[in-house]
Design a protein around this motif. Structure first.
Motif, PDB file in Angstrom:
ATOM      1  N   VAL A  76      25.533  26.280  62.268  1.00 32.94           N
ATOM      2  CA  VAL A  76      26.274  27.568  62.447  1.00 32.94           C
ATOM      3  C   VAL A  76      25.807  28.181  63.770  1.00 32.94           C
ATOM      4  CG1 VAL A  76      26.940  30.103  61.617  1.00 32.94           C
ATOM      5  CG2 VAL A  76      26.910  27.799  60.000  1.00 32.94           C
ATOM      6  N   LEU A  77      24.632  28.304  63.910  1.00 37.26           N
ATOM      7  CA  LEU A  77      23.984  29.120  65.063  1.00 37.26           C
ATOM      8  C   LEU A  77      24.438  28.259  66.373  1.00 37.26           C
ATOM      9  CD1 LEU A  77      22.544  31.264  65.940  1.00 37.26           C
ATOM     10  CD2 LEU A  77      20.457  30.445  65.517  1.00 37.26           C
ATOM     11  N   SER A  78      24.417  26.727  66.325  1.00 36.67           N
ATOM     12  CA  SER A  78      24.732  26.003  67.418  1.00 36.67           C
ATOM     13  C   SER A  78      25.990  26.067  67.876  1.00 36.67           C
ATOM     14  CB  SER A  78      24.321  24.533  66.785  1.00 36.67           C
ATOM     15  OG  SER A  78      24.686  23.764  67.770  1.00 36.67           O
ATOM     16  N   GLU A  79      26.906  26.295  66.782  1.00 39.84           N
ATOM     17  CA  GLU A  79      28.196  26.365  67.079  1.00 39.84           C
ATOM     18  C   GLU A  79      28.418  27.615  67.706  1.00 39.84           C
ATOM     19  OE1 GLU A  79      30.360  26.129  63.222  1.00 39.84           O
ATOM     20  OE2 GLU A  79      29.500  24.061  63.197  1.00 39.84           O
ATOM     21  N   ALA A  80      28.142  28.756  67.448  1.00 41.53           N
ATOM     22  CA  ALA A  80      28.242  29.996  68.163  1.00 41.53           C
ATOM     23  C   ALA A  80      27.459  30.070  69.385  1.00 41.53           C
ATOM     24  CB  ALA A  80      27.353  31.062  67.296  1.00 41.53           C
ATOM     25  N   ALA A  81      26.407  29.408  69.737  1.00 44.01           N
ATOM     26  CA  ALA A  81      25.727  29.106  70.933  1.00 44.01           C
ATOM     27  C   ALA A  81      26.634  28.306  71.910  1.00 44.01           C
ATOM     28  CB  ALA A  81      24.674  28.255  70.817  1.00 44.01           C
ATOM     29  N   ARG A  82      27.237  27.222  71.445  1.00 46.40           N
ATOM     30  CA  ARG A  82      28.242  26.792  72.169  1.00 46.40           C
ATOM     31  C   ARG A  82      29.427  27.495  72.672  1.00 46.40           C
ATOM     32  NH1 ARG A  82      27.091  22.331  69.177  1.00 46.40           N
ATOM     33  NH2 ARG A  82      28.806  22.637  67.785  1.00 46.40           N
ATOM     34  N   GLU A  83      30.006  28.364  71.710  1.00 48.08           N
ATOM     35  CA  GLU A  83      31.231  29.179  71.898  1.00 48.08           C
ATOM     36  C   GLU A  83      30.775  30.174  73.096  1.00 48.08           C
ATOM     37  OE1 GLU A  83      32.506  31.094  68.521  1.00 48.08           O
ATOM     38  OE2 GLU A  83      32.871  29.116  67.628  1.00 48.08           O
ATOM     39  N   GLU A  84      29.384  30.486  73.192  1.00 51.04           N
ATOM     40  CA  GLU A  84      29.095  31.605  74.080  1.00 51.04           C
ATOM     41  C   GLU A  84      28.586  31.340  75.346  1.00 51.04           C
ATOM     42  OE1 GLU A  84      29.829  35.063  73.843  1.00 51.04           O
ATOM     43  OE2 GLU A  84      30.807  34.770  71.890  1.00 51.04           O
ATOM     44  N   ALA A  85      28.287  29.677  75.457  1.00 47.94           N
ATOM     45  CA  ALA A  85      27.673  29.164  76.609  1.00 47.94           C
ATOM     46  C   ALA A  85      26.140  29.463  76.643  1.00 47.94           C
ATOM     47  CB  ALA A  85      28.567  29.215  77.809  1.00 47.94           C
ATOM     48  N   CYS A  86      25.500  29.543  75.635  1.00 45.26           N
ATOM     49  CA  CYS A  86      24.291  29.833  75.602  1.00 45.26           C
ATOM     50  C   CYS A  86      23.189  28.466  75.694  1.00 45.26           C
ATOM     51  CB  CYS A  86      23.843  30.672  74.444  1.00 45.26           C
ATOM     52  SG  CYS A  86      24.450  32.132  74.431  1.00 45.26           S
ATOM     53  N   ARG A  87      22.589  28.382  76.407  1.00 47.13           N
ATOM     54  CA  ARG A  87      21.414  27.555  76.743  1.00 47.13           C
ATOM     55  C   ARG A  87      20.285  27.557  75.853  1.00 47.13           C
ATOM     56  NH1 ARG A  87      18.050  25.969  81.789  1.00 47.13           N
ATOM     57  NH2 ARG A  87      16.840  24.062  80.899  1.00 47.13           N
ATOM     58  N   TYR A  88      20.094  28.707  75.483  1.00 45.15           N
ATOM     59  CA  TYR A  88      18.719  29.135  74.915  1.00 45.15           C
ATOM     60  C   TYR A  88      19.016  29.994  73.418  1.00 45.15           C
ATOM     61  CZ  TYR A  88      16.092  28.195  79.197  1.00 45.15           C
ATOM     62  OH  TYR A  88      15.706  27.620  80.268  1.00 45.15           O
ATOM     63  N   LEU A  89      17.988  29.796  72.749  1.00 42.85           N
ATOM     64  CA  LEU A  89      18.076  30.520  71.299  1.00 42.85           C
ATOM     65  C   LEU A  89      16.563  31.347  71.437  1.00 42.85           C
ATOM     66  CD1 LEU A  89      18.598  31.090  68.203  1.00 42.85           C
ATOM     67  CD2 LEU A  89      17.447  29.028  67.703  1.00 42.85           C
ATOM     68  N   VAL A  90      16.602  32.503  71.246  1.00 38.65           N
ATOM     69  CA  VAL A  90      15.526  33.452  70.817  1.00 38.65           C
ATOM     70  C   VAL A  90      15.404  33.599  69.537  1.00 38.65           C
ATOM     71  CG1 VAL A  90      14.683  35.627  71.307  1.00 38.65           C
ATOM     72  CG2 VAL A  90      16.115  34.614  73.041  1.00 38.65           C
ATOM     73  N   GLN A  91      14.299  33.114  69.109  1.00 44.64           N
ATOM     74  CA  GLN A  91      13.705  33.489  67.602  1.00 44.64           C
ATOM     75  C   GLN A  91      12.748  34.708  67.440  1.00 44.64           C
ATOM     76  OE1 GLN A  91      15.215  29.625  65.086  1.00 44.64           O
ATOM     77  NE2 GLN A  91      13.067  29.492  66.016  1.00 44.64           N
ATOM     78  N   GLY A  92      12.853  34.900  66.090  1.00 45.27           N
ATOM     79  CA  GLY A  92      11.598  35.940  65.789  1.00 45.27           C
ATOM     80  C   GLY A  92      10.784  35.473  65.068  1.00 45.27           C
ATOM     81  N   THR A  93      10.484  34.083  65.343  1.00 50.19           N
ATOM     82  CA  THR A  93       9.149  33.386  64.458  1.00 50.19           C
ATOM     83  C   THR A  93       8.044  33.949  64.965  1.00 50.19           C
ATOM     84  OG1 THR A  93      10.433  31.365  65.218  1.00 50.19           O
ATOM     85  CG2 THR A  93       8.227  31.024  64.322  1.00 50.19           C
ATOM     86  N   ILE A  94       7.313  34.245  63.784  1.00 55.23           N
ATOM     87  CA  ILE A  94       5.946  34.775  63.933  1.00 55.23           C
ATOM     88  C   ILE A  94       4.881  33.787  63.177  1.00 55.23           C
ATOM     89  CG2 ILE A  94       6.892  37.341  63.769  1.00 55.23           C
ATOM     90  CD1 ILE A  94       5.740  37.479  60.799  1.00 55.23           C
ATOM     91  N   ALA A  95       3.444  34.245  63.635  1.00 58.80           N
ATOM     92  CA  ALA A  95       2.539  33.222  63.461  1.00 58.80           C
ATOM     93  C   ALA A  95       2.372  32.701  61.884  1.00 58.80           C
ATOM     94  CB  ALA A  95       1.052  33.829  63.627  1.00 58.80           C
ATOM     95  N   PRO A  96       2.749  33.495  60.871  1.00 58.62           N
ATOM     96  CA  PRO A  96       2.621  33.118  59.354  1.00 58.62           C
ATOM     97  C   PRO A  96       3.700  32.015  59.125  1.00 58.62           C
ATOM     98  CG  PRO A  96       2.230  35.585  59.585  1.00 58.62           C
ATOM     99  CD  PRO A  96       2.898  34.969  60.815  1.00 58.62           C
TER     100      PRO A  96
END
Length: 177
Positions: A95-115
């Motif tokens: 789903v996120l990949s489709e949204a990124a393509r629609e918006e021409a986004c090359r990067y995904l920023v994530q809130g991944t934390i150490a845990p």
């Protein structure tokens, strides 16, 4: 990121909101914030997250992506919790990949934390936002590079950064769903 566009999935939690605020400060309007309505959130959560992100002090543009049926279909018939987490992750990134393509986004920023990384790599449980650390190539699989600005932090540290960025306490002190 230079002048490239980036997308971030914002759940309304402190991790993704802190990343969204940090990234927006860095790249401005080149950040596309989306809330993916998976159907697994609290009652009225999509509306509340959209409202909170759009209003001061955050004032972050955010788009709603409704994908409830896709998530329900992906989980139908699965009994094992780990299988469900992996299926959720795959659906989330499609789903996120489709949204990124629609918006021409090359990067995904994530809130991944150490845990998140520790739990996934340690076999405790799969976190949906851990990819490269377990051998999944996000460029090959989903079409974007991943940027994880707070990946070395733990939750109390993220809350401190959120406080510094003046993120509303309703988000900064919020407990996971």
């Amino acid at each position: 990121l230079g002048t490239e566009k980036a997308i971030i999935a914002c759940s309304g939690g402190v991790d993704s909101t802190t990343c969204a605020k940090l990234t927006h400060l860095a790249i401005g309007e080149n950040l596309v914030c989306v809330f993916i309505d998976t159907g697994f959130m609290r009652l009225y959560e999509p509306e509340e997250v959209i409202k909170t992100f759009s209003a001061p002090p955050l004032k972050l543009p955010i788009k709603l992506v409704v994908a409830r049926d896709r998530f329900m279909d992906a989980l139908r018939g699965l009994d094992d919790a780990e299988e469900k987490r992996k299926s959720f992750r795959e659906t989330f990134y499609r789903v996120l990949s489709e949204a990124a393509r629609e918006e021409a986004c090359r990067y995904l920023v994530q809130g991944t934390i150490a845990p998140d990384v520790i739990e996934t790599k340690g076999g405790i449980k799969t976190q949906h936002n851990v990819l490269e650390q377990i051998g999944i190539d996000p460029v090959k699989e989903y079409g974007f590079d991943v940027v994880e600005p707070i990946a070395l932090l733990v939750k109390p540290q993220v809350r401190q950064v959120a406080h510094f960025l003046e993120i509303p306490s309703v988000i900064a002190k919020r407990q996971p769903f």
